[in-house]
Design a protein around this motif. Structure first.
Motif, PDB file in Angstrom:
ATOM      1  N   SER A   1      11.795   3.324  22.010  1.00 47.32           N
ATOM      2  CA  SER A   1      11.759   3.866  20.655  1.00 47.32           C
ATOM      3  C   SER A   1      11.957   5.364  20.611  1.00 47.32           C
ATOM      4  N   THR A   2      12.279   5.970  21.762  1.00 51.00           N
ATOM      5  CA  THR A   2      12.521   7.408  21.785  1.00 51.00           C
ATOM      6  C   THR A   2      13.997   7.670  21.661  1.00 51.00           C
ATOM      7  N   PRO A   3      14.392   8.847  21.196  1.00 48.11           N
ATOM      8  CA  PRO A   3      15.790   9.183  21.100  1.00 48.11           C
ATOM      9  C   PRO A   3      16.467   9.082  22.441  1.00 48.11           C
ATOM     10  N   SER A   4      17.705   8.673  22.428  1.00 49.09           N
ATOM     11  CA  SER A   4      18.410   8.399  23.677  1.00 49.09           C
ATOM     12  C   SER A   4      18.659   9.638  24.492  1.00 49.09           C
ATOM     13  N   GLY A   5      18.864  10.794  23.872  1.00 47.33           N
ATOM     14  CA  GLY A   5      19.010  12.027  24.610  1.00 47.33           C
ATOM     15  C   GLY A   5      20.385  12.247  25.185  1.00 47.33           C
ATOM     16  N   SER A   6      21.073  11.222  25.541  1.00 45.01           N
ATOM     17  CA  SER A   6      22.388  11.366  26.135  1.00 45.01           C
ATOM     18  C   SER A   6      23.410  10.549  25.397  1.00 45.01           C
ATOM     19  N   GLY A   7      23.169  10.322  24.121  1.00 50.46           N
ATOM     20  CA  GLY A   7      24.125   9.561  23.325  1.00 50.46           C
ATOM     21  C   GLY A   7      24.143   8.110  23.727  1.00 50.46           C
ATOM     22  N   GLU A   8      25.329   7.535  23.656  1.00 50.76           N
ATOM     23  CA  GLU A   8      25.467   6.106  23.913  1.00 50.76           C
ATOM     24  C   GLU A   8      25.309   5.759  25.378  1.00 50.76           C
ATOM     25  N   GLY A   9      25.592   6.718  26.285  1.00 57.51           N
ATOM     26  CA  GLY A   9      25.523   6.444  27.698  1.00 57.51           C
ATOM     27  C   GLY A   9      26.861   5.965  28.226  1.00 57.51           C
ATOM     28  N   PRO A  10      26.964   5.768  29.540  1.00 55.74           N
ATOM     29  CA  PRO A  10      28.242   5.346  30.126  1.00 55.74           C
ATOM     30  C   PRO A  10      28.672   3.979  29.612  1.00 55.74           C
ATOM     31  N   ARG A  11      29.962   3.816  29.398  1.00 58.83           N
ATOM     32  CA  ARG A  11      30.501   2.555  28.906  1.00 58.83           C
ATOM     33  C   ARG A  11      30.652   1.568  30.056  1.00 58.83           C
ATOM     34  N   THR A  12      30.509   0.304  29.749  1.00 60.85           N
ATOM     35  CA  THR A  12      30.547  -0.747  30.754  1.00 60.85           C
ATOM     36  C   THR A  12      31.948  -1.336  30.879  1.00 60.85           C
ATOM     37  N   HIS A  13      32.113  -2.214  31.874  1.00 60.40           N
ATOM     38  CA  HIS A  13      33.400  -2.885  32.068  1.00 60.40           C
ATOM     39  C   HIS A  13      33.739  -3.776  30.872  1.00 60.40           C
ATOM     40  N   VAL A  14      32.710  -4.329  30.240  1.00 59.26           N
ATOM     41  CA  VAL A  14      32.952  -5.168  29.067  1.00 59.26           C
ATOM     42  C   VAL A  14      33.544  -4.336  27.946  1.00 59.26           C
ATOM     43  N   GLN A  15      33.030  -3.131  27.751  1.00 58.40           N
ATOM     44  CA  GLN A  15      33.557  -2.257  26.717  1.00 58.40           C
ATOM     45  C   GLN A  15      34.987  -1.824  27.019  1.00 58.40           C
ATOM     46  N   VAL A  16      35.269  -1.580  28.301  1.00 58.35           N
ATOM     47  CA  VAL A  16      36.636  -1.205  28.696  1.00 58.35           C
ATOM     48  C   VAL A  16      37.617  -2.322  28.357  1.00 58.35           C
ATOM     49  N   PHE A  17      37.265  -3.554  28.735  1.00 58.85           N
ATOM     50  CA  PHE A  17      38.162  -4.679  28.480  1.00 58.85           C
ATOM     51  C   PHE A  17      38.267  -4.991  26.978  1.00 58.85           C
ATOM     52  N   ALA A  18      37.172  -4.798  26.247  1.00 53.69           N
ATOM     53  CA  ALA A  18      37.201  -5.073  24.813  1.00 53.69           C
ATOM     54  C   ALA A  18      38.239  -4.205  24.109  1.00 53.69           C
ATOM     55  N   ASN A  19      38.400  -2.966  24.576  1.00 52.98           N
ATOM     56  CA  ASN A  19      39.334  -2.046  23.943  1.00 52.98           C
ATOM     57  C   ASN A  19      40.754  -2.144  24.493  1.00 52.98           C
ATOM     58  N   SER A  20      40.910  -2.558  25.744  1.00 53.88           N
ATOM     59  CA  SER A  20      42.222  -2.438  26.382  1.00 53.88           C
ATOM     60  C   SER A  20      42.818  -3.746  26.888  1.00 53.88           C
ATOM     61  N   LEU A  21      42.083  -4.843  26.859  1.00 56.63           N
ATOM     62  CA  LEU A  21      42.600  -6.076  27.441  1.00 56.63           C
ATOM     63  C   LEU A  21      43.842  -6.576  26.709  1.00 56.63           C
ATOM     64  N   THR A  22      43.821  -6.528  25.384  1.00 48.47           N
ATOM     65  CA  THR A  22      44.988  -6.983  24.629  1.00 48.47           C
ATOM     66  C   THR A  22      46.211  -6.150  24.970  1.00 48.47           C
ATOM     67  N   ALA A  23      46.055  -4.831  25.010  1.00 47.39           N
ATOM     68  CA  ALA A  23      47.175  -3.948  25.356  1.00 47.39           C
ATOM     69  C   ALA A  23      47.652  -4.196  26.778  1.00 47.39           C
ATOM     70  N   THR A  24      46.728  -4.512  27.683  1.00 52.85           N
ATOM     71  CA  THR A  24      47.103  -4.787  29.068  1.00 52.85           C
ATOM     72  C   THR A  24      47.995  -6.019  29.153  1.00 52.85           C
ATOM     73  N   ILE A  25      47.608  -7.078  28.460  1.00 56.77           N
ATOM     74  CA  ILE A  25      48.402  -8.312  28.473  1.00 56.77           C
ATOM     75  C   ILE A  25      49.784  -8.068  27.863  1.00 56.77           C
ATOM     76  N   LEU A  26      49.831  -7.357  26.745  1.00 51.82           N
ATOM     77  CA  LEU A  26      51.105  -7.067  26.095  1.00 51.82           C
ATOM     78  C   LEU A  26      51.984  -6.172  26.971  1.00 51.82           C
ATOM     79  N   THR A  27      51.351  -5.237  27.680  1.00 52.27           N
ATOM     80  CA  THR A  27      52.100  -4.360  28.578  1.00 52.27           C
ATOM     81  C   THR A  27      52.755  -5.142  29.703  1.00 52.27           C
ATOM     82  N   LEU A  28      52.016  -6.059  30.305  1.00 51.25           N
ATOM     83  CA  LEU A  28      52.568  -6.870  31.389  1.00 51.25           C
ATOM     84  C   LEU A  28      53.692  -7.778  30.873  1.00 51.25           C
ATOM     85  N   LEU A  29      53.508  -8.324  29.674  1.00 53.71           N
ATOM     86  CA  LEU A  29      54.559  -9.171  29.093  1.00 53.71           C
ATOM     87  C   LEU A  29      55.827  -8.358  28.831  1.00 53.71           C
TER      88      LEU A  29
END
Length: 405
Positions: free
Chosen positions: A78-106
């Motif tokens: 319940s305390t403020p995070s202090g460092s914002g959202e924190g480091p992004r995970t692999h799930v977040q990386v794929f959520a943003n770029s997986l579609t573009a990755t597939i289209l790029t390979l195609l």
């Protein structure tokens, strides 16, 4: 993209993510694999868009991060995070770029097939790279649209929360005011920031797209057209607006299908780690009382309370008795005694007969990563469908061998 450029650029991207703690270890691995997939493409465009999105998104995340850390709460405390959202995970990386990755390979496969077609006809392609033609290459539209939308969403989320005005819930009929960080909450500052993010991606795309000239277009198997100034302007305007619409769509999806949880004591929104769901205590069944459920005021036992009880801090709230009691490990807890405000042994941190968190908006169907992926996927294919309709080109052309369908 040439290996001599892609390799050091990927290493620099990984090092920056590591040194700035922008990504988790698995997030760094996911980013490296994504960069490699983008570098396979003979054009520089996909790789450059990935790098620009990562750098611009990271910069937006760090804007007044100490201030943003006080506007919401972390799900782990319940305390403020202090460092914002924190480091992004692999799930977040794929959520943003997986579609573009597939289209790029195609599209890389399409260019390879086009090169082979030129060779078969006796033509000499320019180092295997072929130009971007008017009324063609729908996959390129999808790649740019993906990054325009996720950049707009990132900028809108990271900068819109700093708006002096309260956000309005986009899914409510009267656009009611909601706490900062609420899924589906929008502000004019956030929309403006989203437009900026989209413009950055689209401008980068125009600079790195190998537009066909009159001479190049005659070399394309099956024809193709060069671009004039008005057609380029239409591309820029259309994709920029589409990116902003992606940010709005993300807000709509989040407002409807992603649960927003508020901390009762502070009134702030609780954010899940890595974009995951925020846990909220749910009603439990009282042993010996069939399927009857306790009322909301009696039913909620949060993770913090349970941890304190099992560690021995809540012994005063434990009493071996019948009545309204439940089993927690080897202890039997009298719920009425624990939450009775007149009970002097009750600790204030337990709350006055109410849960510490409550749901304010949204159905608990998706988490933030699900919403981001669905938005990126839907908007990318939507952009290709609109471009195909405008150009009179079948959407089947994005599939290998689909041009013959």
């Amino acid at each position: 993209m040439r290996f001599i450029i892609a390799a050091p650029a990927t290493l620099a991207l990984v090092y920056r993510a590591y040194s700035k703690n922008s990504l988790t270890p698995l997030g760094i691995l996911a980013a490296a694999l994504t960069a490699i997939a983008h570098a396979v493409h003979p054009w520089n465009l996909p790789f450059v868009l990935l790098v620009v999105f990562f750098l611009a998104g990271t910069r937006a995340t760090h804007v007044k991060e100490n201030m943003k850390a006080t506007l919401t709460l972390k799900a782990t405390g319940s305390t403020p995070s202090g460092s914002g959202e924190g480091p992004r995970t692999h799930v977040q990386v794929f959520a943003n770029s997986l579609t573009a990755t597939i289209l790029t390979l195609l599209h890389a496969y399409q260019l390879h097939a086009r090169k082979q077609g030129l060779i078969a006809t006796g033509s000499s392609p320019d180092n295997g790279t072929l130009c971007f033609s008017w009324k063609g290459d729908l996959l390129v539209i999808g790649i740019i649209a993906n990054y325009a939308c996720v950049a707009a969403d990132t900028f809108s989320s990271e900068l819109g929360i700093l708006s002096k005005s309260s956000p309005r819930l986009i899914t409510s009929w009267n656009l009611k005011k909601v706490p900062r960080g609420t899924n589906g909450g929008v502000t004019l500052v956030g929309l403006g920031a989203g437009l900026l993010g989209s413009m950055i991606i689209v401008t980068t795309s125009v600079l790195f797209l190998p537009f066909c000239t009159d001479l190049d277009a005659t070399l394309l198997p099956g024809g193709g057209q060069s671009w004039d100034v008005k057609e380029r302007q239409a591309l820029i305007l259309g994709l920029t607006v589409w990116g902003l619409l992606g940010s709005v769509m993300d807000s709509v999806l989040g407002g409807l299908f992603q649960r927003s949880v508020k901390d009762v004591r502070s009134g702030k929104i609780v954010e899940g780690e890595g974009g995951e769901r925020v846990l909220v205590a749910s009603p439990v069944v009282i042993p010996g009382h069939g399927n009857a459920q306790k009322s909301e005021q009696e039913a909620v036992i949060g993770a913090e309370v349970k941890a304190k009880l099992l560690s021995g801090e809540g012994k005063d709230a434990v009493e071996e008795t019948g009545g309204s009691a439940i089993e927690e490990g080897d202890h039997q807890v009298d719920l009425k005694k624990r939450y009775d405000p007149k009970n002097k042994q009750r600790k204030s941190s337990f709350g006055d007969e109410r849960p510490s968190r409550e749901v304010v908006t949204g159905w608990d169907l998706l988490d933030n990563n699900d919403v981001n992926f669905l938005m990126a996927f839907g908007m990318s294919f939507g952009a290709m469908a609109v471009a195909g309709w405008y150009w009179g080109v079948s959407l089947w052309t994005i599939v290998p061998g689909g041009a013959a369908i």
